[in-house]
Design a protein around this motif. Structure first.
Motif, short mmCIF file in Angstrom:
data_model
loop_
_atom_site.label_atom_id
_atom_site.label_comp_id
_atom_site.label_asym_id
_atom_site.label_seq_id
_atom_site.Cartn_x
_atom_site.Cartn_y
_atom_site.Cartn_z
N LEU A 30 0.78 -1.60 -0.25
CA LEU A 30 0.06 -0.37 -0.04
C LEU A 30 0.86 0.66 0.09
O LEU A 30 1.28 1.54 1.10
CB LEU A 30 -1.18 0.44 1.29
CG LEU A 30 -1.56 0.90 1.30
CD1 LEU A 30 -2.90 1.11 0.01
CD2 LEU A 30 -2.84 1.17 2.68
N THR A 32 2.06 5.30 0.62
CA THR A 32 1.10 6.05 1.74
C THR A 32 0.78 6.80 1.08
O THR A 32 0.41 8.35 1.57
CB THR A 32 1.77 6.19 2.99
OG1 THR A 32 3.59 6.39 2.85
CG2 THR A 32 2.03 4.08 3.79
N TYR A 35 -2.07 6.02 -1.51
CA TYR A 35 -3.49 5.36 -1.15
C TYR A 35 -3.81 4.46 -2.08
O TYR A 35 -4.89 3.60 -1.94
CB TYR A 35 -4.12 5.88 -0.03
CG TYR A 35 -3.81 7.78 1.03
CD1 TYR A 35 -3.57 8.47 0.42
CD2 TYR A 35 -4.06 5.99 2.43
CE1 TYR A 35 -3.07 9.27 1.36
CE2 TYR A 35 -2.96 7.07 3.12
CZ TYR A 35 -2.87 8.73 3.00
OH TYR A 35 -2.60 9.06 3.91
#
Lengths: 113, 117
Positions: A30, A32, A35
């Motif tokens: 994932l 950051t 997202y």
């Protein structure tokens, strides 16, 4: 390195039936910053280069039939073909595009039962 | 977009080879460009990437032996391969990513490199 593990290694499904391929990453992919889960799925027919089907885990590439869908987040991802067609016979690969070295799953061979 | 590889050949172990990739439909400095290889009957292995700013990264299996580069004036991507080993035998694909983290949305047809005595 992030290890991508696909299951099963091979799969035989009847025409018109659902096919499901799983992919597990050894670390979260994932991003950051965006997202988004940085997982892609490819189809490779015999004698051809791979073709991008799904990116960011669930976004279908332009021109890909809507029977192909991707899902999942974190470390577990799935490619689903809702109604298998004869032209879907191929090897399917997942890939993490989160960080180098970019790594692929070992591939899942999909055949007609 | 179209990617066309060339330069694959039969080469002896320890030899060198340069692969080229002619790019059309976008400029080489506007996309992330990589080389991905596939040994006969095997899966896909990422080899190297050149990022928008020109920085490069390599797989451990080729680090120190392979060099990726691009020529904006010719709109081409290259892979210089030295100290070739039998395990480098593969079809080498030139691939492009229009966005970081997306995966490879553009693929060439590939060029075969065979390392054998």
């Amino acid at each position: 390195d992030i290890v991508m593990t696909q299951s099963p290694d091979s799969l035989a499904v009847s025409l018109g039936e659902r096919a499901t391929i799983n992919c597990k990453s050894s670390h979260s992919v994932l991003s950051t910053s965006s997202y988004r889960n940085c997982v892609a799925w490819y189809q490779q027919r015999p004698g051809q280069p791979p073709r991008l089907l799904i990116y960011w885990a669930s976004t279908r590439e332009s021109g890909v039939p809507d029977r192909f869908s991707g899902s999942g987040s974190g470390t577990d991802f799935t490619l689903t073909i809702s109604s298998l067609q004869a032209e879907d016979v191929a090897v399917y690969y997942c890939q993490q595009a989160y960080t180098t070295p970019y790594t692929f799953g070992q591939g899942t061979r999909l055949e007609i039962k | 977009a179209q990617l066309v590889e060339s330069g694959g050949a039969l080469v002896q172990p320890g030899g060198s080879l340069r692969l080229s990739c002619a790019v059309s439909g976008f400029t080489v400095d506007s996309n992330y460009l990589s080389w991905v290889r596939q040994a006969p009957g095997k899966g896909l292995e990422w080899v190297s990437v050149i990022l928008l700013a020109g920085s490069t990264t390599y797989a451990d299996s080729v680090k120190g032996r392979f060099t990726i580069s691009r020529d904006s004036s010719k709109n081409m991507l290259f892979l210089q391969m030295t100290s070739l080993r039998t395990e480098d035998t593969a079809v080498y694909y030139c691939v492009g990513s229009s966005s970081r983290g997306l995966g490879f949305d553009f693929w060439g047809q590939g060029t075969l490199v065979t390392v054998s005595s």
